[in-house]
Design a protein around this motif. Structure first.
Motif, short mmCIF file in Angstrom:
data_model
loop_
_atom_site.label_atom_id
_atom_site.label_comp_id
_atom_site.label_asym_id
_atom_site.label_seq_id
_atom_site.Cartn_x
_atom_site.Cartn_y
_atom_site.Cartn_z
N THR A 56 0.83 -1.20 0.00
CA THR A 56 0.00 0.00 0.00
C THR A 56 0.87 1.26 0.00
O THR A 56 0.40 2.33 -0.36
CB THR A 56 -0.97 0.04 1.20
OG1 THR A 56 -0.22 -0.04 2.41
CG2 THR A 56 -1.98 -1.10 1.11
N TYR A 57 2.16 1.10 0.36
CA TYR A 57 3.07 2.26 0.31
C TYR A 57 3.14 2.84 -1.11
O TYR A 57 3.48 4.01 -1.29
CB TYR A 57 4.48 1.88 0.79
CG TYR A 57 5.37 1.35 -0.29
CD1 TYR A 57 6.21 2.20 -1.01
CD2 TYR A 57 5.38 0.00 -0.64
CE1 TYR A 57 7.01 1.73 -2.03
CE2 TYR A 57 6.18 -0.48 -1.65
CZ TYR A 57 6.99 0.38 -2.35
OH TYR A 57 7.78 -0.08 -3.36
N ARG A 58 2.80 2.03 -2.10
CA ARG A 58 2.90 2.48 -3.50
C ARG A 58 1.95 3.64 -3.79
O ARG A 58 2.15 4.36 -4.77
CB ARG A 58 2.61 1.32 -4.46
CG ARG A 58 3.56 0.13 -4.39
CD ARG A 58 4.75 0.23 -5.30
NE ARG A 58 4.49 0.46 -6.68
CZ ARG A 58 4.35 -0.48 -7.61
NH1 ARG A 58 4.41 -1.75 -7.29
NH2 ARG A 58 4.14 -0.14 -8.87
N THR A 59 0.92 3.84 -2.97
CA THR A 59 0.04 4.99 -3.18
C THR A 59 0.82 6.29 -3.08
O THR A 59 0.39 7.32 -3.60
CB THR A 59 -1.14 5.00 -2.20
OG1 THR A 59 -0.64 5.01 -0.87
CG2 THR A 59 -2.05 3.79 -2.42
N GLY A 85 0.24 4.24 -12.10
CA GLY A 85 0.58 2.82 -11.91
C GLY A 85 0.84 2.50 -10.45
O GLY A 85 0.37 1.48 -9.93
N ASP A 86 1.57 3.39 -9.78
CA ASP A 86 1.83 3.19 -8.36
C ASP A 86 0.55 3.29 -7.53
O ASP A 86 0.31 2.45 -6.65
CB ASP A 86 2.83 4.23 -7.84
CG ASP A 86 4.27 3.86 -8.15
OD1 ASP A 86 4.53 2.71 -8.52
OD2 ASP A 86 5.14 4.75 -8.01
N VAL A 87 -0.24 4.30 -7.79
CA VAL A 87 -1.48 4.49 -7.03
C VAL A 87 -2.40 3.28 -7.21
O VAL A 87 -2.93 2.73 -6.24
CB VAL A 87 -2.19 5.80 -7.43
CG1 VAL A 87 -3.58 5.88 -6.84
CG2 VAL A 87 -1.34 7.00 -7.00
N SER A 115 0.37 -8.97 -8.84
CA SER A 115 1.83 -8.97 -8.86
C SER A 115 2.37 -8.58 -10.24
O SER A 115 3.31 -7.80 -10.34
CB SER A 115 2.38 -10.34 -8.45
OG SER A 115 2.08 -10.59 -7.10
N PHE A 116 1.76 -9.12 -11.28
CA PHE A 116 2.20 -8.77 -12.63
C PHE A 116 1.92 -7.30 -12.96
O PHE A 116 2.72 -6.64 -13.62
CB PHE A 116 1.59 -9.70 -13.68
CG PHE A 116 2.33 -11.00 -13.81
CD1 PHE A 116 3.56 -11.05 -14.42
CD2 PHE A 116 1.79 -12.17 -13.30
CE1 PHE A 116 4.26 -12.24 -14.53
CE2 PHE A 116 2.48 -13.36 -13.40
CZ PHE A 116 3.71 -13.40 -14.02
N ILE A 117 0.78 -6.78 -12.49
CA ILE A 117 0.48 -5.37 -12.70
C ILE A 117 1.52 -4.51 -11.99
O ILE A 117 2.07 -3.56 -12.55
CB ILE A 117 -0.94 -5.01 -12.21
CG1 ILE A 117 -2.00 -5.61 -13.13
CG2 ILE A 117 -1.14 -3.50 -12.08
CD1 ILE A 117 -3.42 -5.53 -12.60
N GLY A 118 1.81 -4.84 -10.74
CA GLY A 118 2.77 -4.06 -9.95
C GLY A 118 4.18 -4.13 -10.51
O GLY A 118 4.87 -3.11 -10.61
#
Length: 177
Positions: A56-59, A85-87, A115-118
């Motif tokens: 969730t830190y990717r937000t 992409g991160d959000v 996982s593949f999206i991230g």
């Protein structure tokens, strides 16, 4: 790795072609270590959904959108690709983690797709930096994002939940416990 990244950004001015090979070092190291028996045993005791929720830190990737809209210090192509992409990845960590925790139908499919999206986003962001430019990302402290927090930490946080899930599944443990 954080210490190495911090020392690197203080003493060297890095261009993006140098970031990519450097960021592969911790990813390969973490993947290698996850196959060691002692580390695999340790990882097998970590609930998979906890590892998903960490993403969730990717937000915080919304900072790229802010840098584009508020100051124009990033190119639109980079900011839109890397920021959204991160959000998206960070927000999706919540329902995916919940699905894994509850063992809901298709939770494994959701984990793999997420996982593949991230990971895909973490390859798209540097590619966007190359294509559209992101010169302000080489200045401290924002340069810690591509060198430490972005691809190295982010990709690891997508590989490890999959590794943990399969470790727990192979050992006969319930993957969601």
């Amino acid at each position: 790795w954080f210490a190495v990244a911090l020392i690197t950004v203080f003493f060297f001015e890095l261009d993006f072609p140098i970031f990519c090979p450097l960021s592969a070092i911790p990813i390969v190291t973490i993947l290698f270590l996850s196959f060691r028996d002692d580390m695999a045993e340790l990882l097998a005791h970590i609930p998979t959904h906890w590892m998903v929720y960490l993403s969730t830190y990717r937000t915080a990737g919304a900072i790229f959108l802010f840098m584009y809209y508020a100051s124009g210090s990033l190119s639109e192509g980079f900011a839109m690709n890397a920021g959204w992409g991160d959000v998206l990845t960070g927000v999706l960590a919540l329902p995916v983690g919940y699905m894994v925790m509850r063992g809901m139908p298709f939770h494994m499919t959701a984990l793999i797709i997420w996982s593949f999206i991230g990971i895909g986003d973490l390859f798209l962001a540097p590619a966007s930096a190359f294509m559209y430019g992101a010169e302000s990302l080489v200045e401290f402290p924002i340069n810690l994002i591509p060198l430490w927090l972005g691809p190295p930490f982010g990709i690891s946080l997508h590989i490890l939940p999959l590794r943990v899930y399969f470790l727990r599944r192979t050992e006969g443990a319930v993957a969601t416990a």
